[in-house]
Design an enzyme around this catalytic site. Structure first.
Site, PDB file in Angstrom:
ATOM      1  N   GLU A 104      -2.447   5.101   2.657  1.00  0.00           N
ATOM      2  CA  GLU A 104      -2.283   3.690   2.291  1.00  0.00           C
ATOM      3  C   GLU A 104      -3.592   3.017   1.865  1.00  0.00           C
ATOM      4  O   GLU A 104      -3.584   2.157   0.993  1.00  0.00           O
ATOM      5  CB  GLU A 104      -1.637   2.913   3.440  1.00  0.00           C
ATOM      6  CG  GLU A 104      -0.161   3.238   3.664  1.00  0.00           C
ATOM      7  CD  GLU A 104       0.073   4.483   4.505  1.00  0.00           C
ATOM      8  OE1 GLU A 104      -0.909   5.106   4.969  1.00  0.00           O
ATOM      9  OE2 GLU A 104       1.248   4.853   4.689  1.00  0.00           O
ATOM     10  N   GLU A 126       0.184  -9.104  -1.295  1.00  0.00           N
ATOM     11  CA  GLU A 126      -0.533  -8.559  -0.125  1.00  0.00           C
ATOM     12  C   GLU A 126      -1.755  -7.755  -0.587  1.00  0.00           C
ATOM     13  O   GLU A 126      -1.994  -6.618  -0.177  1.00  0.00           O
ATOM     14  CB  GLU A 126       0.366  -7.715   0.777  1.00  0.00           C
ATOM     15  CG  GLU A 126      -0.148  -7.572   2.190  1.00  0.00           C
ATOM     16  CD  GLU A 126       0.760  -6.737   3.095  1.00  0.00           C
ATOM     17  OE1 GLU A 126       0.660  -5.513   3.081  1.00  0.00           O
ATOM     18  OE2 GLU A 126       1.577  -7.343   3.825  1.00  0.00           O
ATOM     19  N   ARG A 165       1.878   8.644   8.787  1.00  0.00           N
ATOM     20  CA  ARG A 165       1.669  10.044   8.397  1.00  0.00           C
ATOM     21  C   ARG A 165       0.525  10.702   9.151  1.00  0.00           C
ATOM     22  O   ARG A 165       0.626  11.844   9.578  1.00  0.00           O
ATOM     23  CB  ARG A 165       1.349  10.108   6.890  1.00  0.00           C
ATOM     24  CG  ARG A 165       2.521  10.478   6.026  1.00  0.00           C
ATOM     25  CD  ARG A 165       2.071  10.637   4.580  1.00  0.00           C
ATOM     26  NE  ARG A 165       3.081  11.310   3.789  1.00  0.00           N
ATOM     27  CZ  ARG A 165       4.233  10.794   3.413  1.00  0.00           C
ATOM     28  NH1 ARG A 165       4.551   9.574   3.776  1.00  0.00           N
ATOM     29  NH2 ARG A 165       5.086  11.496   2.696  1.00  0.00           N
ATOM     30  N   HIS A 204       5.373   5.778  13.089  1.00  0.00           N
ATOM     31  CA  HIS A 204       5.777   6.563  11.915  1.00  0.00           C
ATOM     32  C   HIS A 204       4.620   7.051  11.052  1.00  0.00           C
ATOM     33  O   HIS A 204       4.825   7.849  10.145  1.00  0.00           O
ATOM     34  CB  HIS A 204       6.708   5.739  11.024  1.00  0.00           C
ATOM     35  CG  HIS A 204       6.021   4.614  10.321  1.00  0.00           C
ATOM     36  ND1 HIS A 204       5.305   4.791   9.159  1.00  0.00           N
ATOM     37  CD2 HIS A 204       5.902   3.312  10.624  1.00  0.00           C
ATOM     38  CE1 HIS A 204       4.797   3.634   8.788  1.00  0.00           C
ATOM     39  NE2 HIS A 204       5.141   2.715   9.653  1.00  0.00           N
ATOM     40  N   ASP A 224       0.782  -1.234   0.000  1.00  0.00           N
ATOM     41  CA  ASP A 224       0.000   0.000   0.000  1.00  0.00           C
ATOM     42  C   ASP A 224       0.814   1.285   0.000  1.00  0.00           C
ATOM     43  O   ASP A 224       0.302   2.337   0.365  1.00  0.00           O
ATOM     44  CB  ASP A 224      -0.913  -0.008   1.232  1.00  0.00           C
ATOM     45  CG  ASP A 224      -0.126  -0.207   2.519  1.00  0.00           C
ATOM     46  OD1 ASP A 224       1.091   0.059   2.520  1.00  0.00           O
ATOM     47  OD2 ASP A 224      -0.715  -0.625   3.528  1.00  0.00           O
ATOM     48  N   HIS A 231      12.213   5.613  13.420  1.00  0.00           N
ATOM     49  CA  HIS A 231      12.120   5.866  11.968  1.00  0.00           C
ATOM     50  C   HIS A 231      12.984   7.081  11.618  1.00  0.00           C
ATOM     51  O   HIS A 231      13.189   7.960  12.456  1.00  0.00           O
ATOM     52  CB  HIS A 231      10.651   6.123  11.638  1.00  0.00           C
ATOM     53  CG  HIS A 231      10.318   6.107  10.172  1.00  0.00           C
ATOM     54  ND1 HIS A 231      10.657   7.130   9.325  1.00  0.00           N
ATOM     55  CD2 HIS A 231       9.664   5.200   9.407  1.00  0.00           C
ATOM     56  CE1 HIS A 231      10.223   6.852   8.101  1.00  0.00           C
ATOM     57  NE2 HIS A 231       9.619   5.670   8.127  1.00  0.00           N
TER      58      HIS A 231
HETATM   59  C1  UD1 Z   1       6.389   5.149   3.925  1.00  0.00           C
HETATM   60  C2  UD1 Z   1       5.034   4.673   3.385  1.00  0.00           C
HETATM   61  C3  UD1 Z   1       4.241   3.969   4.463  1.00  0.00           C
HETATM   62  C4  UD1 Z   1       5.060   2.882   5.139  1.00  0.00           C
HETATM   63  C5  UD1 Z   1       6.377   3.475   5.631  1.00  0.00           C
HETATM   64  C6  UD1 Z   1       7.238   2.387   6.213  1.00  0.00           C
HETATM   65  C7  UD1 Z   1       3.921   6.066   1.702  1.00  0.00           C
HETATM   66  C8  UD1 Z   1       3.082   7.250   1.458  1.00  0.00           C
HETATM   67  N1  UD1 Z   1       4.256   5.828   2.973  1.00  0.00           N
HETATM   68  O1  UD1 Z   1       6.104   6.167   4.869  1.00  0.00           O
HETATM   69  O2  UD1 Z   1       3.085   3.381   3.891  1.00  0.00           O
HETATM   70  O3  UD1 Z   1       4.339   2.395   6.243  1.00  0.00           O
HETATM   71  O4  UD1 Z   1       7.065   4.060   4.524  1.00  0.00           O
HETATM   72  O5  UD1 Z   1       8.268   2.889   6.981  1.00  0.00           O
HETATM   73  O6  UD1 Z   1       4.306   5.374   0.788  1.00  0.00           O
HETATM   74  N2  UD1 Z   1      13.744   8.869   5.552  1.00  0.00           N
HETATM   75  C9  UD1 Z   1      15.128   8.839   5.509  1.00  0.00           C
HETATM   76  N3  UD1 Z   1      15.733   7.647   5.179  1.00  0.00           N
HETATM   77  C10 UD1 Z   1      15.052   6.503   4.938  1.00  0.00           C
HETATM   78  C11 UD1 Z   1      13.645   6.553   5.008  1.00  0.00           C
HETATM   79  C12 UD1 Z   1      13.001   7.735   5.291  1.00  0.00           C
HETATM   80  O7  UD1 Z   1      15.796   9.837   5.728  1.00  0.00           O
HETATM   81  O8  UD1 Z   1      15.669   5.465   4.669  1.00  0.00           O
HETATM   82  C13 UD1 Z   1      13.070  10.138   5.889  1.00  0.00           C
HETATM   83  C14 UD1 Z   1      13.142  11.180   4.763  1.00  0.00           C
HETATM   84  O9  UD1 Z   1      13.279  12.445   5.339  1.00  0.00           O
HETATM   85  C15 UD1 Z   1      11.773  11.059   4.098  1.00  0.00           C
HETATM   86  C16 UD1 Z   1      10.892  10.761   5.319  1.00  0.00           C
HETATM   87  O10 UD1 Z   1      11.687   9.906   6.139  1.00  0.00           O
HETATM   88  O11 UD1 Z   1      11.413  12.250   3.431  1.00  0.00           O
HETATM   89  C17 UD1 Z   1       9.559  10.131   5.031  1.00  0.00           C
HETATM   90  O12 UD1 Z   1       9.687   8.996   4.173  1.00  0.00           O
HETATM   91  P1  UD1 Z   1       8.422   8.548   3.249  1.00  0.00           P
HETATM   92  O13 UD1 Z   1       8.791   7.322   2.497  1.00  0.00           O
HETATM   93  O14 UD1 Z   1       7.932   9.692   2.471  1.00  0.00           O
HETATM   94  O15 UD1 Z   1       7.293   8.256   4.297  1.00  0.00           O
HETATM   95  P2  UD1 Z   1       7.191   7.151   5.440  1.00  0.00           P
HETATM   96  O16 UD1 Z   1       6.518   7.804   6.592  1.00  0.00           O
HETATM   97  O17 UD1 Z   1       8.477   6.484   5.642  1.00  0.00           O
HETATM   98  N1  UDP Z   2      11.534  -3.190  11.252  1.00  0.00           N
HETATM   99  C1  UDP Z   2      12.928  -3.258  11.113  1.00  0.00           C
HETATM  100  N2  UDP Z   2      13.711  -2.436  11.881  1.00  0.00           N
HETATM  101  C2  UDP Z   2      13.191  -1.561  12.765  1.00  0.00           C
HETATM  102  C3  UDP Z   2      11.775  -1.477  12.890  1.00  0.00           C
HETATM  103  C4  UDP Z   2      10.976  -2.310  12.109  1.00  0.00           C
HETATM  104  O1  UDP Z   2      13.437  -4.052  10.329  1.00  0.00           O
HETATM  105  O2  UDP Z   2      13.950  -0.864  13.441  1.00  0.00           O
HETATM  106  C5  UDP Z   2      10.689  -4.063  10.406  1.00  0.00           C
HETATM  107  C6  UDP Z   2       9.574  -4.824  11.080  1.00  0.00           C
HETATM  108  O3  UDP Z   2      10.004  -6.091  11.532  1.00  0.00           O
HETATM  109  C7  UDP Z   2       8.538  -4.953   9.981  1.00  0.00           C
HETATM  110  C8  UDP Z   2       8.752  -3.721   9.146  1.00  0.00           C
HETATM  111  O4  UDP Z   2      10.032  -3.207   9.483  1.00  0.00           O
HETATM  112  O5  UDP Z   2       8.812  -6.076   9.160  1.00  0.00           O
HETATM  113  C9  UDP Z   2       7.694  -2.695   9.416  1.00  0.00           C
HETATM  114  O6  UDP Z   2       8.048  -1.516   8.789  1.00  0.00           O
HETATM  115  P1  UDP Z   2       7.358  -0.143   9.098  1.00  0.00           P
HETATM  116  O7  UDP Z   2       6.780  -0.159  10.468  1.00  0.00           O
HETATM  117  O8  UDP Z   2       8.361   0.911   8.762  1.00  0.00           O
HETATM  118  O9  UDP Z   2       6.217  -0.061   7.972  1.00  0.00           O
HETATM  119  P2  UDP Z   2       4.714  -0.596   7.912  1.00  0.00           P
HETATM  120  O10 UDP Z   2       4.721  -2.051   8.134  1.00  0.00           O
HETATM  121  O11 UDP Z   2       3.941   0.170   8.926  1.00  0.00           O
HETATM  122  O12 UDP Z   2       4.291  -0.232   6.537  1.00  0.00           O
END
Ligand code: UD1
Ligand code: UDP
Length: 365
Positions: free
Chosen positions: A133, A119, A208, A206, A97, A239
């Site tokens: 999502e 999924e 949004r 984490h 998603d 995160h």
């Molecule tokens: C995204 C997904 C969400 C998922 C989550 C898992 C969308 C809209 N959201 O949200 O569904 O649950 O990932 O974690 O697709 N950042 C870093 N390094 C990284 C990752 C993130 O610096 O490796 C920071 C950056 O500033 C980035 C911000 O996190 O701009 C947000 O990342 P983004 O992928 O936009 O949203 P998530 O909240 O991570």
């Molecule tokens: N996870 C990880 N390291 C961490 C926290 C979570 O590898 O420090 C793993 C966790 O086991 C799960 C996945 O990340 O498999 C969940 O990711 P996240 O919560 O970022 O996204 P969501 O599942 O909410 O989309």
């Protein structure tokens, strides 16, 4: 031979797609496998690729600090077009998603390339929760040709929307495939040593829609309960989103029984889950992993698309109001009956062989 392209970009997608990448790659006489990562995440994606030894064929490297949904959608859509036109895959697999998955499915639709949704069929039926999502997963399902539903409940959601039953396969969740290989006896880590004299609370957050005041409320409630229970220690692998980090440091700094640490590699995180007393999270994937480990989860969200874990008794939705989280967290720490009722292990999300089932379906079609 089938040319299969997998497209993913964030940590949770990678954790659930890498086992499938490796399954497809091991079947060289059946598939040509191409891996495209969007790089919606960077460090958190690369951590997972390293653990599973997956080297992408294409990396769109789109992540930027403070990226908006507009940025992610348009960057993925534009950059993927070139890759899809060059490779001409028979099918593209996307996961779950995220905005990566939505934009990738849309790009395939524009080029009339069949999409397989791994999924598929999870629903809250509330388009704003989780946001964005719920929209993303419904939109991917509109354009998909193959639905890999993790459970019977997700298959039922698809059937209720009129999806063709001959295109739906119940496979289990490939996240459990990953979990099957990571949790080990005898695992140790300095943070777990630190917490070994206490009940370990594992925290992640984490979403949004929780950024801002809801997240502040969550952290205040957690701190308040922990201050009243000196036999607890918490580890919070945080995160990388700076907005999450700011809120967490504002509310939790200076409390020595709670360690905020960098994101853990998935192997470490799964072993932390296995060592924990209970989990507080707004994550999706953790709601699937915790039931098979028998770990109670307080889900800090108003809705869940994973009702199987709630029915199994391991998950409880507690929303984001400070007093409700305070009450439910306190109760779970103080009431052994409540804790026992939530800590039975169950396996509603499959047996750890989802990737093989998905590959078998692709081979047959
Ligand atoms: C995204 C997904 C969400 C998922 C989550 C898992 C969308 C809209 N959201 O949200 O569904 O649950 O990932 O974690 O697709 N950042 C870093 N390094 C990284 C990752 C993130 O610096 O490796 C920071 C950056 O500033 C980035 C911000 O996190 O701009 C947000 O990342 P983004 O992928 O936009 O949203 P998530 O909240 O991570
Ligand atoms: N996870 C990880 N390291 C961490 C926290 C979570 O590898 O420090 C793993 C966790 O086991 C799960 C996945 O990340 O498999 C969940 O990711 P996240 O919560 O970022 O996204 P969501 O599942 O909410 O989309």
């Amino acid at each position: 031979m089938n040319k299969v392209m997998l497209v993913f970009g964030t940590r949770p997608e990678a954790i659930k797609m890498c086992p499938l990448v490796n399954e497809l790659k091991s079947r060289t006489d059946e598939f040509e496998t191409v891996v495209t990562v969007t790089g919606q995440h960077r460090e958190m994606l690369d951590q997972v690729l390293r653990v599973f030894n997956v080297i992408p064929d294409y990396d769109l490297a789109i992540m930027k600090q403070g990226q908006t949904l507009f940025d992610v959608t348009s960057e993925v859509l534009q950059n993927l077009k070139t890759v899809l036109e060059k490779e001409g895959p028979d099918v593209v697999l996307v996961h779950g998603d995220t905005t990566t998955s939505f934009a990738a499915a849309l790009a395939c639709f524009y080029l009339q390339i069949p999409v397989g949704h791994v999924e598929a069929g999870l629903r809250t039926h509330d388009i704003y929760s989780p946001w964005p999502e719920e929209f993303n997963r419904q939109a991917v399902d509109i354009v998909s040709e193959y639905y890999f539903a993790p459970t019977e409940a997700s298959k039922k959601n698809l059937l209720e929307e009129g999806k063709d039953k001959t295109k739906i396969w119940v496979t289990g969740n490939s996240g459990i495939d990953a979990l099957r290989t990571t949790v080990r006896d005898g695992y140790s880590h300095p943070e777990l040593e630190w917490a070994s004299d206490s009940r370990l609370i594992l925290i992640t957050a984490h979403r949004r829609e929780n950024l801002g005041e809801p997240m502040h409320r969550m952290f205040r409630a957690i701190r308040c309960v922990m201050e009243e229970h000196p036999d607890t220690k918490a580890i919070y692998p945080i995160h990388m989103n700076p907005k999450v980090r700011r809120a967490a440091h504002e509310e939790l700094d200076g409390f020595s029984r709670l360690h905020i640490i960098d994101p853990l590699e998935v192997l470490d995180f799964h072993n932390f889950l296995a060592a924990s007393y209970l989990i507080l999270t707004d994550s999706g994937g953790i709601q699937e992993e915790a039931p098979s480990l028998g770990k109670p989860v307080l889900v800090m969200r108003d809705t869940t698309e994973r009702p199987e874990g709630v029915s199994a008794g391991t998950l409880k939705l507690v929303g984001t109001e400070e007093d409700v989280i305070y009450h439910e967290f306190s109760r779970l720490l103080s009431d052994p009956c409540e804790y026992d009722a939530m800590s039975h292990s169950s396996n509603p999300y499959g047996d750890g062989y989802a990737s093989k089932r998905i590959a078998d379906v692709l081979a047959r079609h």
